[in-house]
Design an enzyme around this catalytic site. Structure first.
Site, PDB file in Angstrom:
ATOM      1  N   ARG A 279      -4.804  -1.537   9.130  1.00  0.00           N
ATOM      2  CA  ARG A 279      -6.005  -2.358   8.944  1.00  0.00           C
ATOM      3  C   ARG A 279      -5.694  -3.456   7.934  1.00  0.00           C
ATOM      4  NH1 ARG A 279      -7.455   2.883   7.120  1.00  0.00           N
ATOM      5  NH2 ARG A 279      -7.083   3.112   4.892  1.00  0.00           N
ATOM      6  N   ILE A 280      -6.642  -4.399   7.844  1.00  0.00           N
ATOM      7  CA  ILE A 280      -6.419  -5.556   6.970  1.00  0.00           C
ATOM      8  C   ILE A 280      -7.055  -5.356   5.595  1.00  0.00           C
ATOM      9  CG2 ILE A 280      -6.748  -8.060   6.796  1.00  0.00           C
ATOM     10  CD1 ILE A 280      -6.557  -8.353   9.658  1.00  0.00           C
TER      11      ILE A 280
ATOM     12  N   GLU B 292       1.680 -13.263  12.503  1.00  0.00           N
ATOM     13  CA  GLU B 292       2.297 -12.109  13.154  1.00  0.00           C
ATOM     14  C   GLU B 292       2.125 -10.918  12.214  1.00  0.00           C
ATOM     15  OE1 GLU B 292       3.611 -11.861  16.164  1.00  0.00           O
ATOM     16  OE2 GLU B 292       3.145 -13.973  16.557  1.00  0.00           O
TER      17      GLU B 292
ATOM     18  N   ARG C   4     -12.345   2.218  -8.019  1.00  0.00           N
ATOM     19  CA  ARG C   4     -11.452   3.332  -8.365  1.00  0.00           C
ATOM     20  C   ARG C   4     -11.784   3.857  -9.766  1.00  0.00           C
ATOM     21  NH1 ARG C   4      -5.516   2.518  -5.682  1.00  0.00           N
ATOM     22  NH2 ARG C   4      -6.305   1.958  -3.628  1.00  0.00           N
TER      23      ARG C   4
ATOM     24  N   ASP D 283       0.829  -1.215   0.000  1.00  0.00           N
ATOM     25  CA  ASP D 283       0.000   0.000   0.000  1.00  0.00           C
ATOM     26  C   ASP D 283       0.861   1.262   0.000  1.00  0.00           C
ATOM     27  OD1 ASP D 283      -2.336   1.437  -0.006  1.00  0.00           O
ATOM     28  OD2 ASP D 283      -2.701   1.246   2.148  1.00  0.00           O
TER      29      ASP D 283
ATOM     30  N   ASN E  26     -11.147  -2.317  -4.889  1.00  0.00           N
ATOM     31  CA  ASN E  26     -10.389  -1.465  -5.825  1.00  0.00           C
ATOM     32  C   ASN E  26     -11.104  -1.305  -7.168  1.00  0.00           C
ATOM     33  OD1 ASN E  26      -7.128  -2.630  -4.637  1.00  0.00           O
ATOM     34  ND2 ASN E  26      -8.286  -0.818  -3.998  1.00  0.00           N
ATOM     35  N   TRP E  27     -12.112  -2.154  -7.437  1.00  0.00           N
ATOM     36  CA  TRP E  27     -12.916  -1.963  -8.659  1.00  0.00           C
ATOM     37  C   TRP E  27     -13.663  -0.633  -8.614  1.00  0.00           C
ATOM     38  CZ3 TRP E  27     -11.638  -4.537 -12.693  1.00  0.00           C
ATOM     39  CH2 TRP E  27     -11.242  -5.876 -12.622  1.00  0.00           C
TER      40      TRP E  27
ATOM     41  N   SER F 178      -7.785  -5.320  -4.833  1.00  0.00           N
ATOM     42  CA  SER F 178      -8.870  -5.868  -4.009  1.00  0.00           C
ATOM     43  C   SER F 178     -10.211  -5.777  -4.731  1.00  0.00           C
ATOM     44  CB  SER F 178      -8.951  -5.089  -2.686  1.00  0.00           C
ATOM     45  OG  SER F 178      -9.494  -3.798  -2.922  1.00  0.00           O
TER      46      SER F 178
HETATM   47  C1  IPE Z   1      -5.477  -2.574   0.098  1.00  0.00           C
HETATM   48  O1  IPE Z   1      -5.147  -1.250  -0.118  1.00  0.00           O
HETATM   49  C2  IPE Z   1      -5.515  -3.327  -1.194  1.00  0.00           C
HETATM   50  C3  IPE Z   1      -4.229  -3.493  -1.864  1.00  0.00           C
HETATM   51  C4  IPE Z   1      -3.046  -3.109  -1.433  1.00  0.00           C
HETATM   52  C5  IPE Z   1      -4.298  -4.172  -3.123  1.00  0.00           C
HETATM   53  P1  IPE Z   1      -6.255  -0.116  -0.268  1.00  0.00           P
HETATM   54  O2  IPE Z   1      -5.510   1.156  -0.449  1.00  0.00           O
HETATM   55  O3  IPE Z   1      -7.217  -0.475  -1.317  1.00  0.00           O
HETATM   56  O4  IPE Z   1      -6.982  -0.182   1.146  1.00  0.00           O
HETATM   57  P2  IPE Z   1      -7.783   0.930   1.957  1.00  0.00           P
HETATM   58  O5  IPE Z   1      -8.796   1.478   1.013  1.00  0.00           O
HETATM   59  O6  IPE Z   1      -6.789   1.958   2.369  1.00  0.00           O
HETATM   60  O7  IPE Z   1      -8.343   0.210   3.116  1.00  0.00           O
HETATM   61  C1  IPE Z   2      -1.649   0.276  -3.312  1.00  0.00           C
HETATM   62  O1  IPE Z   2      -1.440   1.642  -3.377  1.00  0.00           O
HETATM   63  C2  IPE Z   2      -1.943  -0.315  -4.665  1.00  0.00           C
HETATM   64  C3  IPE Z   2      -3.328  -0.717  -4.868  1.00  0.00           C
HETATM   65  C4  IPE Z   2      -4.264  -0.712  -3.974  1.00  0.00           C
HETATM   66  C5  IPE Z   2      -3.684  -1.165  -6.198  1.00  0.00           C
HETATM   67  P1  IPE Z   2      -2.631   2.665  -3.335  1.00  0.00           P
HETATM   68  O2  IPE Z   2      -3.018   2.993  -4.730  1.00  0.00           O
HETATM   69  O3  IPE Z   2      -3.737   2.200  -2.465  1.00  0.00           O
HETATM   70  O4  IPE Z   2      -1.900   3.922  -2.679  1.00  0.00           O
HETATM   71  P2  IPE Z   2      -2.516   4.941  -1.632  1.00  0.00           P
HETATM   72  O5  IPE Z   2      -3.064   4.151  -0.491  1.00  0.00           O
HETATM   73  O6  IPE Z   2      -3.575   5.714  -2.351  1.00  0.00           O
HETATM   74  O7  IPE Z   2      -1.347   5.792  -1.246  1.00  0.00           O
HETATM   75 MG    MG Z   3      -4.099   2.449  -0.466  1.00  0.00          MG
END
Ligand code: IPE
Ligand code: IPE
Ligand code: MG
Length: 247
Positions: A201-202, A214, A78, A27, A75-76, A72
């Site tokens: 968070r997860i 862990e 976005r 992330d 993420n769809w 995830s």
């Molecule tokens: C979690 O990151 C998913 C991936 C790293 C693929 P997100 O950026 O999507 O998670 P949230 O929205 O901060 O919880």
């Molecule tokens: C993780 O980076 C990659 C994916 C979730 C695809 P992010 O795109 O979530 O980056 P931030 O959290 O916006 O910085």
């Molecule tokens: Mg992120």
């Protein structure tokens, strides 16, 4: 462990206690780009380079399974442009990394709602699985269009169907059966879960499988994550006492 892959003066984790399965929530690509006044997509591109480094490092350390959360189910939601760019980066990654996977004896697989991905990406995934299927080294497991709740929902539906068809009795349902009905069937649960970018968070990652992992959270944004930091985390992991509920 392939010690030759590391500088002679580098402090390495104890080779006999390398976590068998490491899972990473990669992330912080967007924030990394924003900080540098770049487009978010640039962050994902640089992030893909870090994936390459981590795959190589884990394989050299003797990790058996590496699961990377790349996209995830949430993420769809976005912007379409960002999703398209991520799919392009993924497709390119699979193409450019195939030789490295073959050289390093890495077996590739993916987990998630793969059928939701664009056809060409699915095709490339399929090819990568096929071409690496006889490799016996580290398993690289990409979580793509993955959501823990979707995975659990599918598992419940599958088991319910088996009960209805008389294939199993409700009394046969135990935690092994459940594990065998998840996308991660055949993989051990992660020993170590790392999330970069400072979020603690997860985010719907491996909800069932992380029960006794862990957990490590680092403020480093994914594009800045280095093999040195990974090794530092593994050394810290080796110092933790895992009790699994016992005294
Ligand atoms: C979690 O990151 C998913 C991936 C790293 C693929 P997100 O950026 O999507 O998670 P949230 O929205 O901060 O919880
Ligand atoms: C993780 O980076 C990659 C994916 C979730 C695809 P992010 O795109 O979530 O980056 P931030 O959290 O916006 O910085
Ligand atoms: Mg992120």
């Amino acid at each position: 462990m392939n010690s030759n892959a590391f500088p002679a003066d580098m402090i390495l984790p104890a080779p006999d206690e390398i976590p068998g399965h490491i899972a990473i929530i990669m992330d912080g690509n967007g924030r990394w780009a924003k900080k540098k006044l770049l487009n978010r997509v640039k962050g994902h591109e640089v992030g893909a380079g870090v994936v390459r480094t981590m795959v190589r490092t884990c394989s050299d350390l003797g990790v058996s399974y590496l699961t990377l959360y790349a996209f995830s189910t949430e993420n769809w939601n976005r912007p379409k442009m960002e999703i398209t760019a991520l799919m392009m980066i993924l497709k390119n990654f699979l193409k450019t990394e195939l030789q490295e996977m073959l050289d390093k004896n890495i077996r590739f697989q993916s987990i998630g709602q793969i059928e939701r991905l664009p056809e060409d990406v699915q095709q490339r995934l399929h090819e990568t699985v096929e071409k690496t299927k006889n490799n016996s080294g580290m398993v690289l497991n990409l979580a793509l269009s993955y959501g823990g709740r979707a995975e659990i929902t599918e598992m419940v539906k599958n088991i319910a169907l088996k009960v209805r068809n008389g294939k199993i009795d409700p009394d046969d349902i135990d935690s092994d059966l459940i594990s065998n009905c998840l996308y991660t069937k055949g993989l051990p649960d992660p020993d170590l879960m790392i999330r970069t970018s400072g979020e603690t968070r997860i985010s719907n990652f491996l909800l069932w499988q992380l029960a006794y992992s862990e957990l490590f959270f680092t403020n480093t944004l994914w594009p800045d994550f280095t093999r040195e930091e990974l090794i530092q985390i593994i050394i810290e992991f080796q110092g933790r006492e895992r009790r699994f509920g016992k005294v």
